[in-house]
Design a protein around this motif. Structure first.
Motif, PDB file in Angstrom:
ATOM      1  N   GLU A   1       0.821  -1.197   0.000  1.00 12.97           N
ATOM      2  CA  GLU A   1       0.000   0.000   0.000  1.00 12.97           C
ATOM      3  C   GLU A   1       0.859   1.253   0.000  1.00 12.97           C
ATOM      4  OE1 GLU A   1      -3.830   1.102   2.504  1.00 12.97           O
ATOM      5  OE2 GLU A   1      -1.997   1.272   3.682  1.00 12.97           O
ATOM      6  N   TRP A   2       2.006   1.208   0.684  1.00  7.59           N
ATOM      7  CA  TRP A   2       2.865   2.387   0.757  1.00  7.59           C
ATOM      8  C   TRP A   2       3.347   2.846  -0.606  1.00  7.59           C
ATOM      9  CZ3 TRP A   2       6.698   0.806   5.159  1.00  7.59           C
ATOM     10  CH2 TRP A   2       6.045   0.889   6.378  1.00  7.59           C
ATOM     11  N   PHE A   3       3.656   1.895  -1.473  1.00  9.82           N
ATOM     12  CA  PHE A   3       4.313   2.276  -2.711  1.00  9.82           C
ATOM     13  C   PHE A   3       3.475   2.047  -3.961  1.00  9.82           C
ATOM     14  CE2 PHE A   3       7.936   3.541  -0.573  1.00  9.82           C
ATOM     15  CZ  PHE A   3       8.178   2.642   0.448  1.00  9.82           C
TER      16      PHE A   3
ATOM     17  N   GLY B   1      -0.245  14.868   0.436  1.00  8.77           N
ATOM     18  CA  GLY B   1       0.774  15.794   0.902  1.00  8.77           C
ATOM     19  C   GLY B   1       1.219  16.718  -0.211  1.00  8.77           C
ATOM     20  N   TYR B   2       1.911  17.781   0.173  1.00 13.28           N
ATOM     21  CA  TYR B   2       2.388  18.746  -0.817  1.00 13.28           C
ATOM     22  C   TYR B   2       3.643  19.430  -0.298  1.00 13.28           C
ATOM     23  CZ  TYR B   2       0.986  22.743   1.974  1.00 13.28           C
ATOM     24  OH  TYR B   2       0.893  23.670   2.975  1.00 13.28           O
ATOM     25  N   SER B   3       4.299  20.110  -1.208  1.00 19.35           N
ATOM     26  CA  SER B   3       5.454  20.919  -0.851  1.00 19.35           C
ATOM     27  C   SER B   3       5.554  22.102  -1.798  1.00 19.35           C
ATOM     28  CB  SER B   3       6.736  20.099  -0.916  1.00 19.35           C
ATOM     29  OG  SER B   3       7.828  20.885  -0.499  1.00 19.35           O
ATOM     30  N   ILE B   4       5.995  23.230  -1.243  1.00 19.07           N
ATOM     31  CA  ILE B   4       6.279  24.422  -2.038  1.00 19.07           C
ATOM     32  C   ILE B   4       7.779  24.660  -1.934  1.00 19.07           C
ATOM     33  CG2 ILE B   4       5.865  26.890  -2.347  1.00 19.07           C
ATOM     34  CD1 ILE B   4       3.111  26.440  -0.975  1.00 19.07           C
ATOM     35  N   VAL B   5       8.450  24.627  -3.074  1.00 18.69           N
ATOM     36  CA  VAL B   5       9.903  24.754  -3.129  1.00 18.69           C
ATOM     37  C   VAL B   5      10.253  26.008  -3.932  1.00 18.69           C
ATOM     38  CG1 VAL B   5      12.050  23.660  -3.855  1.00 18.69           C
ATOM     39  CG2 VAL B   5      10.136  22.245  -3.059  1.00 18.69           C
ATOM     40  N   ARG B   6      11.130  26.813  -3.372  1.00 24.42           N
ATOM     41  CA  ARG B   6      11.540  28.076  -3.986  1.00 24.42           C
ATOM     42  C   ARG B   6      13.032  28.009  -4.327  1.00 24.42           C
ATOM     43  NH1 ARG B   6       9.029  32.854  -3.362  1.00 24.42           N
ATOM     44  NH2 ARG B   6       7.726  31.897  -1.766  1.00 24.42           N
TER      45      ARG B   6
ATOM     46  N   PHE C   1      -1.917  10.120   7.241  1.00 25.98           N
ATOM     47  CA  PHE C   1      -1.018   9.523   6.261  1.00 25.98           C
ATOM     48  C   PHE C   1       0.445   9.684   6.675  1.00 25.98           C
ATOM     49  CE2 PHE C   1      -4.931  10.193   3.982  1.00 25.98           C
ATOM     50  CZ  PHE C   1      -5.050   9.032   3.237  1.00 25.98           C
ATOM     51  N   ARG C   2       0.659  10.298   7.828  1.00 23.84           N
ATOM     52  CA  ARG C   2       2.019  10.500   8.319  1.00 23.84           C
ATOM     53  C   ARG C   2       2.590   9.184   8.836  1.00 23.84           C
ATOM     54  NH1 ARG C   2       0.168  15.942  11.332  1.00 23.84           N
ATOM     55  NH2 ARG C   2      -0.205  17.106   9.415  1.00 23.84           N
TER      56      ARG C   2
ATOM     57  N   GLY D   1       6.158  11.086   3.285  1.00 19.83           N
ATOM     58  CA  GLY D   1       7.089  12.194   3.459  1.00 19.83           C
ATOM     59  C   GLY D   1       8.444  11.887   2.862  1.00 19.83           C
ATOM     60  N   LYS D   2       8.922  10.666   3.058  1.00 21.13           N
ATOM     61  CA  LYS D   2      10.214  10.261   2.489  1.00 21.13           C
ATOM     62  C   LYS D   2      10.163  10.272   0.976  1.00 21.13           C
ATOM     63  CE  LYS D   2      11.861   7.529   6.335  1.00 21.13           C
ATOM     64  NZ  LYS D   2      12.286   6.253   6.851  1.00 21.13           N
TER      65      LYS D   2
END
Length: 172
Positions: A14-16, A85-90, A117-118, A123-124
């Protein structure tokens, strides 16, 4: 014993299986906004002297501006096409400064995995994809800031190979 092994392999599958990291689209706004609100409430709970209650933490117009900005990349991690999940990268470039060496690096403005979902590997997966992306785009390093109260995030970042660069302190 067999039942436990089946569950373990099911969990691992399920993880992958069905997990994807991709660039965000405008249609992702609502899901990202909801996860951003979870992150804000966590900060509010721990630093109510700084954060205040708000109805929205990210507005659609601002989100749209971020999507158009060439120096920003927003990534989402999905499970079976649902954003978890999400991320904002600058990207930041330092040039011709008297005291600092020239440098091109990436900075994670925000990174958050949805509650529930943590600690399941998302996250990894997201962090590794971010690192791979910024390095392939020529960034010398990947940086971020984290609140001192957020011990689980600090431990996560350390497990991903990050090290302390600066410490910011306060006295009230």
């Amino acid at each position: 014993m067999l039942h436990i092994l089946k569950y373990y392999f099911y969990q691992k599958w399920e993880w992958f299986y069905g997990v994807e990291v991709r660039h965000a689209k405008l249609t992702d706004y609502k899901n990202i906004s909801n996860i951003s609100k979870e992150l804000h409430l966590y900060h509010l709970k721990n630093r109510s002297d700084i954060y205040k209650e708000t109805r929205k933490t990210i507005y659609r117009t601002y989100f749209n501006e971020l999507l158009k900005d060439k120096e920003i990349e927003i990534l989402v991690v999905t499970l079976d096409d649902k954003i978890v999940g999400y991320s904002i990268v600058r990207y930041i470039e330092i040039n011709n400064m008297e005291l600092l060496k020239d440098k091109y690096f990436a900075y994670i403005d925000e990174i958050c995995i949805k509650e529930g979902f943590r600690r399941r590997g998302f996250g990894k997966i997201l962090f590794n994809k971010i690192y791979e992306m910024v390095k392939s785009n020529g960034a010398e390093s990947l940086e971020l800031g984290v609140w001192g109260f957020n011990k689980s995030a600090i431990e996560f970042y350390k497990s991903m190979g990050m090290v302390e660069k600066t410490i910011r302190m306060e006295k009230n």
